[in-house]
Enzyme design. Structure first.
Site, mmCIF file in Angstrom:
data_model
loop_
_atom_site.group_PDB
_atom_site.id
_atom_site.type_symbol
_atom_site.label_atom_id
_atom_site.label_comp_id
_atom_site.label_asym_id
_atom_site.label_seq_id
_atom_site.Cartn_x
_atom_site.Cartn_y
_atom_site.Cartn_z
ATOM 1 N N ASP A 179 0.875 -1.189 -0.121
ATOM 2 C CA ASP A 179 -0.111 -0.056 -0.012
ATOM 3 C C ASP A 179 0.737 1.255 -0.145
ATOM 4 O O ASP A 179 1.759 1.369 0.658
ATOM 5 C CB ASP A 179 -0.955 -0.109 1.194
ATOM 6 C CG ASP A 179 -1.922 1.111 1.385
ATOM 7 O OD1 ASP A 179 -2.640 1.351 0.404
ATOM 8 O OD2 ASP A 179 -1.944 1.817 2.199
ATOM 9 N N GLU A 230 1.414 -0.451 -5.138
ATOM 10 C CA GLU A 230 0.659 0.669 -5.501
ATOM 11 C C GLU A 230 1.773 2.007 -5.610
ATOM 12 O O GLU A 230 2.187 2.570 -4.574
ATOM 13 C CB GLU A 230 -0.444 1.029 -4.256
ATOM 14 C CG GLU A 230 -1.339 1.986 -4.612
ATOM 15 C CD GLU A 230 -2.166 2.201 -3.450
ATOM 16 O OE1 GLU A 230 -3.414 2.548 -3.805
ATOM 17 O OE2 GLU A 230 -1.826 2.272 -2.291
#
Length: 649
Positions: free
Chosen positions: A314, A350
């Site tokens: 993330d 990401e």
């Protein structure tokens, strides 16, 4: 207490036959160890040689023992801290804001864990990257309402490996589950005030401890059991991990461990405020050795102890920062590349955060596969909004080679996706023009407004048959574009069930039927589920070989031709206004041919096909059925649809 096993390393609680070694990094505060027993709590002083690492060996400690670390604040109050290296927590972590020292002693405790487990000769599936089909899901949300499993397993780790659920995965022909965060996390105080929950879990507390809410009894063993059973069925497990920040928030946030132990775990503007490249109040500093070690130890822990097959990071740009500057040659990337354990697993980034120059799509090192939001946005725009996106859409089909050079395939294939946990589900993309996040309690201000969606005439549910059929066709257009593009297909698991979140595109706090997969399918949605399963199976027969053909030394010998419906090649000037095209891929050495017929116009078009021999139809999105027939000379492509044809030479 002296013992030959007393050691500053490894960190955390390390269990031996005759006791347990405890070690913690704490340069800012002297800490002592607290062992919790049924009769009375026992406190132990810790040794240190450098006033940075504190440690001791305690005999007769067994698995299941609860412990924590005590520190004294400036006011003389004692605070109980969780071990940042906790392998398990005694109960779900909940607190009332502000989290004072007295309340700290009532929270969840760290637990000593014995990691012995019968893996039954478990072997990682290790699917080649070009054959990987990612299926993103939430442990609780996917099974909470599933009628095919026993109630005690619904919403739990064990629910995800029940026979009917595994059979569903196999029927859908996916290879890899990508799980939303399952490490221990906590709900933020502002959500609790509104009777909401941090459902997604992007608010980590202890990186190595499985979230206890998803366990029936024992999170450690139940999670291992889940992974083992999925592996038996050739299904990989990838974890979505959050190392960019912690649940301790900004300077006003709670203190669970790191804030009291080491102020340099975070990037600082000044002693009163943490750098916030994440939007969550703080940013973990991986240029600081203690933070760096914690993250690397955590990754190895999940692979060694839980046989995890890979990670999705993330806001991964944060991990590659030297303070403000991102580098693909950062210590974090270099350490993973040389690590004999971590270099073998799948790595997905990401590729952004909200800090300076945070958007880094395409800039990660080899063997890092990046979430390709360009594919998402352009593909949705082409099918659902239809501005002049044909040229850009064509680029995305061919693997976004303007960003991801084919010279770096397959070790750097993009992760293509249409829908993710954040944003509209596939069903909502074709059912809503606008977000409807009122249930989140922020007056619909949260969530992305750039959805590139189309309700096709009615906002939300409708009984209009024509609109229902058009939405269904658009879903097929989006899925074929995804599955037959060059890249790693990422599917949102609930999309196979045509799940709607009622237009909520930011359901991070909705632990209720908005986020729970709806397994009661209408006839048209049941047909779509089967169509999607069949088309994934066909994709697996064709696209891996095509991707490999573009990933070897002969990749430049493959022939690519872009044509109008009449079969003439498209000129650069024509791309500016074109609304349909065909893509013909002729692989080198007669290894096969692939043909896409794409019609975004309002009328049917007759496409003249290359050569005069037969093509095998793969699919035509204008119909719910998988067409099995040969096509010769020409083909009528209906409005707003596409076909894929194939010929094996």
């Amino acid at each position: 207490m002296k013992n030959k096993k007393s050691s500053p390393f490894p960190f955390g609680a390390t269990l031996y036959d005759d006791g347990c070694n405890f070690s913690i990094h704490s340069p800012d505060n002297i800490v002592s160890l607290i062992i919790f027993t049924d009769s009375e709590n026992q406190e132990y002083k810790l040794k240190t040689h450098d006033q940075i690492v504190y440690y001791t060996f305690i005999p007769n400690i067994t698995s299941g023992t609860q412990y924590g670390f005590k520190t004294i604040d400036n006011d003389g109050h004692s605070r109980l801290l969780l071990d940042p290296y906790s392998h398990s927590l005694s109960k779900p972590l909940q607190y009332n804001s502000p989290l004072d020292t007295e309340q700290s002693w009532t929270l969840s405790k760290s637990i000593v864990v014995d990691h012995n487990f019968d893996w039954e000769n478990d072997t990682a599936p290790n699917h080649p990257i070009e054959k990987t089909i990612l299926f993103e899901l939430h442990i609780k949300g996917f099974t909470q309402q599933c009628p095919h499993i026993a109630p005690q397993y619904q919403g739990k780790y064990l629910g995800l490996c029940q026979p009917d659920i595994i059979q569903f995965f196999k029927q859908q022909n996916i290879t890899t589950l990508q799980l939303l965060p399952i490490t221990s996390f906590v709900t933020e105080s502002h959500l609790k005030e509104n009777n909401l929950t941090n459902f997604w879990g992007y608010n980590s507390v202890c990186f190595m401890a499985p979230h206890p809410n998803y366990a029936e009894k024992d999170a450690v063993n139940e999670l291992k059991h889940m992974v083992r059973e999925l592996h038996k069925n050739d299904i990989e497990v990838i974890l979505d991990v959050v190392f960019n920040h912690t649940a301790e928030g900004d300077h006003n946030g709670p203190c669970f461990h790191l804030k009291a132990l080491d102020k340099n775990y975070y990037l600082h503007n000044n002693p009163q405020q943490y750098m916030n490249y994440t939007g969550c109040g703080n940013t973990l500093d991986l240029t600081h050795q203690a933070s760096f070690t914690l993250v690397l130890d955590t990754l190895r822990h999940w692979v060694n102890e839980y046989h995890i097959d890979g990670f999705r990071f993330d806001l991964a740009t944060t991990l590659g920062r030297d303070h403000e500057n991102f580098s693909p040659h950062s210590g974090f990337f270099m350490a993973i590349a040389q690590d004999p354990i971590l270099q073998k697993v799948k790595l997905i980034a990401e590729p952004w955060d909200i800090g300076p120059n945070g958007y880094q799509l395409g800039n990660y090192p080899d063997n890092w596969h990046e979430c390709n939001d360009k594919f998402r946005d352009i593909t949705k725009s082409y099918w659902l909004q239809q501005p002049n996106f044909a040229k850009n859409f064509a680029t995305q089909l061919m693997g976004s080679r303007d960003i991801f050079s084919a010279s770096r395939w397959p070790q750097k294939l993009p992760v293509n996706f249409i829908s993710y946990h954040d944003g509209f589900t596939l069903q909502d993309l074709v059912s809503y023009n606008d977000k409807h996040n009122e249930a989140n309690g922020e007056n619909n201000r949260d969530g992305h407004s750039d959805n590139r969606s189309n309700n096709h005439g009615v906002e939300g549910d409708t009984n209009n048959t024509a609109i229902i059929l058009l939405r269904d066709k658009q879903k097929r257009n989006l899925m074929i574009s995804l599955l037959f593009s060059f890249g790693i297909p990422h599917l949102l698991a609930v999309d196979s069930l045509s799940h709607s979140q009622q237009g909520n595109n930011n359901a991070y706090c909705q632990d209720n039927p908005i986020s729970w997969a709806d397994w009661n399918l209408s006839h048209i949605n049941d047909v779509f589920k089967q169509w999607l399963a069949d088309i994934i199976a066909i994709r697996q027969q064709i696209m891996p070989d095509v991707i490999r053909a573009f990933s070897n030394e002969n990749r430049n010998k493959n022939k690519i031709t872009w044509s109008n419906a009449n079969g003439t090649q498209i000129t650069p000037a024509q791309w500016l206004n074109i609304d349909h095209f065909s893509l013909h891929i002729d692989l080198f050495n007669h290894d096969g041919e692939l043909l896409y017929l794409i019609n975004a116009t309002d009328t049917s078009l007759t496409f003249n096909l290359p050569k005069s021999t037969k093509w095998s139809m793969v699919c035509d999105t204008s119909t719910q059925n998988i067409i099995v027939k040969d096509v010769n000379v020409s083909y009528i492509q209906h409005p707003h649809s596409l076909s894929v044809l194939y010929r094996a030479n």
